[in-house]
Design a protein around this motif. Structure first.
Motif, PDB file in Angstrom:
ATOM      1  N   THR A 187      -7.698   7.437  -7.435  1.00  0.00           N
ATOM      2  CA  THR A 187      -7.099   6.150  -7.661  1.00  0.00           C
ATOM      3  C   THR A 187      -5.575   5.772  -7.230  1.00  0.00           C
ATOM      4  O   THR A 187      -4.845   4.929  -7.718  1.00  0.00           O
ATOM      5  CB  THR A 187      -6.952   6.300  -9.624  1.00  0.00           C
ATOM      6  OG1 THR A 187      -6.023   7.091  -9.890  1.00  0.00           O
ATOM      7  CG2 THR A 187      -8.190   6.461 -10.131  1.00  0.00           C
ATOM      8  N   LEU A 188      -4.957   6.710  -6.617  1.00  0.00           N
ATOM      9  CA  LEU A 188      -3.759   6.647  -5.763  1.00  0.00           C
ATOM     10  C   LEU A 188      -3.805   7.456  -4.683  1.00  0.00           C
ATOM     11  O   LEU A 188      -4.560   8.339  -4.303  1.00  0.00           O
ATOM     12  CB  LEU A 188      -2.751   6.986  -6.753  1.00  0.00           C
ATOM     13  CG  LEU A 188      -2.184   8.636  -7.097  1.00  0.00           C
ATOM     14  CD1 LEU A 188      -1.209   8.949  -6.010  1.00  0.00           C
ATOM     15  CD2 LEU A 188      -1.872   8.667  -8.362  1.00  0.00           C
ATOM     16  N   TRP A 189      -3.084   6.941  -3.443  1.00  0.00           N
ATOM     17  CA  TRP A 189      -2.807   7.455  -2.389  1.00  0.00           C
ATOM     18  C   TRP A 189      -1.205   7.785  -1.908  1.00  0.00           C
ATOM     19  O   TRP A 189      -0.665   6.713  -1.797  1.00  0.00           O
ATOM     20  CB  TRP A 189      -3.446   6.626  -1.095  1.00  0.00           C
ATOM     21  CG  TRP A 189      -4.822   6.588  -1.243  1.00  0.00           C
ATOM     22  CD1 TRP A 189      -5.549   5.749  -1.930  1.00  0.00           C
ATOM     23  CD2 TRP A 189      -5.759   7.580  -0.734  1.00  0.00           C
ATOM     24  NE1 TRP A 189      -7.008   5.854  -1.816  1.00  0.00           N
ATOM     25  CE2 TRP A 189      -7.189   7.178  -0.959  1.00  0.00           C
ATOM     26  CE3 TRP A 189      -5.764   8.754  -0.059  1.00  0.00           C
ATOM     27  CZ2 TRP A 189      -8.276   7.751  -0.696  1.00  0.00           C
ATOM     28  CZ3 TRP A 189      -6.839   9.524   0.293  1.00  0.00           C
ATOM     29  CH2 TRP A 189      -8.116   8.869   0.103  1.00  0.00           C
ATOM     30  N   ASP A 200       2.760   0.590  -5.022  1.00  0.00           N
ATOM     31  CA  ASP A 200       1.768   0.127  -3.988  1.00  0.00           C
ATOM     32  C   ASP A 200       0.586   1.353  -3.796  1.00  0.00           C
ATOM     33  O   ASP A 200      -0.360   1.007  -3.235  1.00  0.00           O
ATOM     34  CB  ASP A 200       2.226  -0.140  -2.852  1.00  0.00           C
ATOM     35  CG  ASP A 200       1.257  -1.028  -1.821  1.00  0.00           C
ATOM     36  OD1 ASP A 200       0.488  -1.809  -2.357  1.00  0.00           O
ATOM     37  OD2 ASP A 200       1.207  -0.738  -0.646  1.00  0.00           O
ATOM     38  N   THR A 201       1.123   2.585  -4.128  1.00  0.00           N
ATOM     39  CA  THR A 201      -0.126   3.699  -3.884  1.00  0.00           C
ATOM     40  C   THR A 201      -1.288   3.658  -4.918  1.00  0.00           C
ATOM     41  O   THR A 201      -2.248   4.562  -4.802  1.00  0.00           O
ATOM     42  CB  THR A 201       0.534   5.183  -3.912  1.00  0.00           C
ATOM     43  OG1 THR A 201       1.309   5.066  -5.366  1.00  0.00           O
ATOM     44  CG2 THR A 201       1.795   5.091  -2.977  1.00  0.00           C
ATOM     45  N   ARG A 203      -4.120   2.635  -5.992  1.00  0.00           N
ATOM     46  CA  ARG A 203      -5.372   1.810  -5.494  1.00  0.00           C
ATOM     47  C   ARG A 203      -6.509   2.786  -5.065  1.00  0.00           C
ATOM     48  O   ARG A 203      -6.084   4.004  -4.970  1.00  0.00           O
ATOM     49  CB  ARG A 203      -4.793   1.138  -4.243  1.00  0.00           C
ATOM     50  CG  ARG A 203      -4.299   2.021  -3.059  1.00  0.00           C
ATOM     51  CD  ARG A 203      -4.304   1.349  -1.646  1.00  0.00           C
ATOM     52  NE  ARG A 203      -3.356   0.317  -1.771  1.00  0.00           N
ATOM     53  CZ  ARG A 203      -2.855  -0.540  -0.811  1.00  0.00           C
ATOM     54  NH1 ARG A 203      -3.706  -0.333   0.377  1.00  0.00           N
ATOM     55  NH2 ARG A 203      -1.856  -1.146  -0.804  1.00  0.00           N
ATOM     56  N   GLN A 204      -7.681   2.545  -5.413  1.00  0.00           N
ATOM     57  CA  GLN A 204      -8.726   3.187  -5.100  1.00  0.00           C
ATOM     58  C   GLN A 204      -9.102   3.295  -3.630  1.00  0.00           C
ATOM     59  O   GLN A 204      -9.507   4.597  -3.061  1.00  0.00           O
ATOM     60  CB  GLN A 204     -10.162   2.693  -5.967  1.00  0.00           C
ATOM     61  CG  GLN A 204      -9.703   2.934  -7.349  1.00  0.00           C
ATOM     62  CD  GLN A 204     -11.107   2.545  -8.153  1.00  0.00           C
ATOM     63  OE1 GLN A 204     -11.788   1.592  -7.705  1.00  0.00           O
ATOM     64  NE2 GLN A 204     -11.406   3.163  -9.338  1.00  0.00           N
ATOM     65  N   PRO A 262      -5.794   3.277   1.908  1.00  0.00           N
ATOM     66  CA  PRO A 262      -5.282   2.428   3.162  1.00  0.00           C
ATOM     67  C   PRO A 262      -5.443   3.067   4.483  1.00  0.00           C
ATOM     68  O   PRO A 262      -6.106   3.920   4.878  1.00  0.00           O
ATOM     69  CB  PRO A 262      -3.677   2.697   2.671  1.00  0.00           C
ATOM     70  CG  PRO A 262      -3.517   3.130   1.219  1.00  0.00           C
ATOM     71  CD  PRO A 262      -4.827   4.067   1.599  1.00  0.00           C
TER      72      PRO A 262
END
Length: 505
Positions: free
Chosen positions: A182-184, A226-227, A229-230, A233
């Motif tokens: 759920t995060l990078w 901003d990290t 995200r599923q 990037p």
């Protein structure tokens, strides 16, 4: 190319030549078990995902007499972070010869562990990728893609130390349940002309940590709103790294000359079982998590330390097959706690609201002002707090299952030195009053000497103790009658051979 047959004489094949597989190979060789390591990579990666060696791992290395090269090259850090909080846990009060974390690139750690495994007699084959595992009643057969083409090989047992995408785990049909990414987060190994004074920068725009590496390089690791995200990037660029660091810290610290840039996610999973018949799992093949605090390599090495002596005992016929079941029973809960810990840190590291910042500030204040709170966190993070359960229904001494500290004896010896042969250690702390204690075998060191004066209250009344090869207490007693002690030791030795944990005491 045709599939060739290659029937291995090895008792164990370890799949994966990272730190966990190399350490397991050395542990098995310490007990004369034939072992081959199959590693898919043709050469060691120059990049180092892991940097941190925790106190318990340093103790394990000391128990085998190989800690000195690590200490000579690593950077000692007497504190540790929890969720990138600015306030840091103090490791100095911990009851260990190594009250610090050691910063050492994984590439060098692997190199040192490989040298140790090769000296011990392990065979390491690079460029050999396992593509299938078939377990039978008496052996495990593997299909391998080698440098000269495909072949088959077999062993009595196979251990998957081949990472989160483990071919061994998948071939064995072991489920790997958990949560998706759920995060990078992002990281870069770069040169900093003006590095920050402290290791952490935290605020509503994100968290940032900076670690010194050999050769004038720093590792910059961070995350920001901003990290969250599923979807992964694109590849991290140097320009993006510099912009993100500047947004959080207000400066890029004179960043230049990138050596390695990467992203990593927070997917969290654990194998439903660490053993399926003759197939076992250790390290990242058994547990996957966000690398908060750098525990992964350490928990994996400790998996291998737990498994090594048990697997060797079964292969050598000195223990029943049931001993291997205790590997899952003891290490799976440790893995579950690891996942709980890293999930909690991830939540704290990705809370950017004013309420979240308040929570971070409150926990940081507790770490800085409540020594017991800081120490409890430090013991959990360092691996020193692990306790294995006693045998079911046993009336055990309070020390049973706990890690034994580096006890000092009146004759000048210390416990970690006694463990270097890889066998169990039977301590007669009466100074000879219990000379009839059994257990003098090639796999057991019997040491007769009272403890040197020290302040460990929990050991003051102990008259005898049996220490497992992995440094945990299998049995302890405060009995003074020699005949009763002899009977208790005999029962403890039998229980250890069958279940891996102590019986009564």
């Amino acid at each position: 190319m045709e599939l060739t047959e290659f029937m291995a004489a090895e008792g164990v094949i370890v799949v994966g030549g990272g730190p966990v597989g190399l350490w397991l190979a050395a542990e098995l060789r310490l007990r004369d078990v034939p072992v081959t390591v199959l590693e898919a990579r043709p050469r060691r990666s120059p990049h180092s995902r892991a940097l941190t060696v925790h106190p318990r791992t340093l103790e394990v290395l000391d128990c085998r007499g190989v800690v000195e090269p690590f200490l000579a090259e690593g950077v000692r850090i007497p504190s540790g972070h929890f969720a990138a909080l600015t306030e840091r846990m103090d490791f100095r009060p911990l009851d260990t010869p190594f009250p610090f974390t050691l910063s050492l690139p994984q590439a060098r750690t692997e190199e040192l562990l490989e040298e140790h495994a090769v000296r011990a007699g392990a065979r390491i084959l690079r460029g050999h990728r396992v593509t299938g595992v078939e377990a039978g009643a008496d052996a495990v057969e593997l299909t391998v893609e080698g440098p000269d083409g495909p072949y088959r090989t077999s062993a009595a047992y196979v251990v998957g130390c081949d990472g989160t995408r483990s071919a061994v785990r998948e071939s064995a049909g072991v489920a790997f349940p958990g949560t998706a990414t759920t995060l990078w987060a992002w990281m870069g190994d770069v040169v900093l002309d003006a590095p920050p004074a402290g290791p952490a920068v935290s605020g509503p725009r994100g968290q940032l940590m900076v670690f010194p590496l050999p050769g004038g390089v720093h590792r910059v690791v961070g995350n920001d709103p901003d990290t969250l995200r599923q979807a992964r990037p694109g590849e991290l660029t140097f320009e993006e790294l510099r912009d993100r660091v500047t947004a959080i810290a207000g400066t890029d610290f004179g960043m230049r000359d990138p050596r390695w840039l990467s992203r990593f996610g927070n997917a969290t999973r654990q194998a439903e079982t660490y053993r399926r018949g003759r197939v076992l799992l250790a390290g990242d093949a058994a547990h996957m998590h966000f690398p908060a605090g750098g525990p992964g390599l350490n928990v994996g090495v400790q998996d291998a330390t737990n498994l090594g002596w048990k697997l060797a005992a079964v292969l050598r016929g000195t223990a029943t097959d049931g001993l291997l079941d205790s590997y899952h029973g003891e290490r799976h809960p440790v893995g579950a706690e690891l996942l709980l810990n890293t999930r909690a840190q991830t939540a704290l590291m990705t809370t950017y609201s004013s309420e979240g910042q308040a929570l971070r500030g409150l926990l940081g204040e507790f770490i800085a002002t409540v020594p017991e709170f800081s120490r409890t966190l430090a013991e959990r993070m360092s691996g020193l707090s692990v306790v294995y359960p006693p045998a079911e229904g046993a009336s055990a001494h309070p020390l049973t299952g706990r890690r034994a500290p580096d006890l000092r004896f009146a004759d000048g010896r210390r416990l970690f030195e006694l463990l270097r042969g890889g066998g169990r250690v039977l301590l007669d702390l009466t100074g000879g009053a219990a000379t009839g204690l059994p257990g003098r075998t090639p796999d057991t060191v019997v040491h007769t000497a009272p403890l040197a004066p020290h302040d460990r209250d929990t050991w003051r009344r102990v008259t005898a103790a049996l220490i497992r090869p992995d440094g945990h207490v299998a049995w302890a007693a405060e009995e003074t009658d020699p005949e009763t002690l002899t009977r208790s030791v005999s029962g403890a030795l039998a229980a250890m051979a069958g279940q891996g944990v102590a019986a009564v005491g």
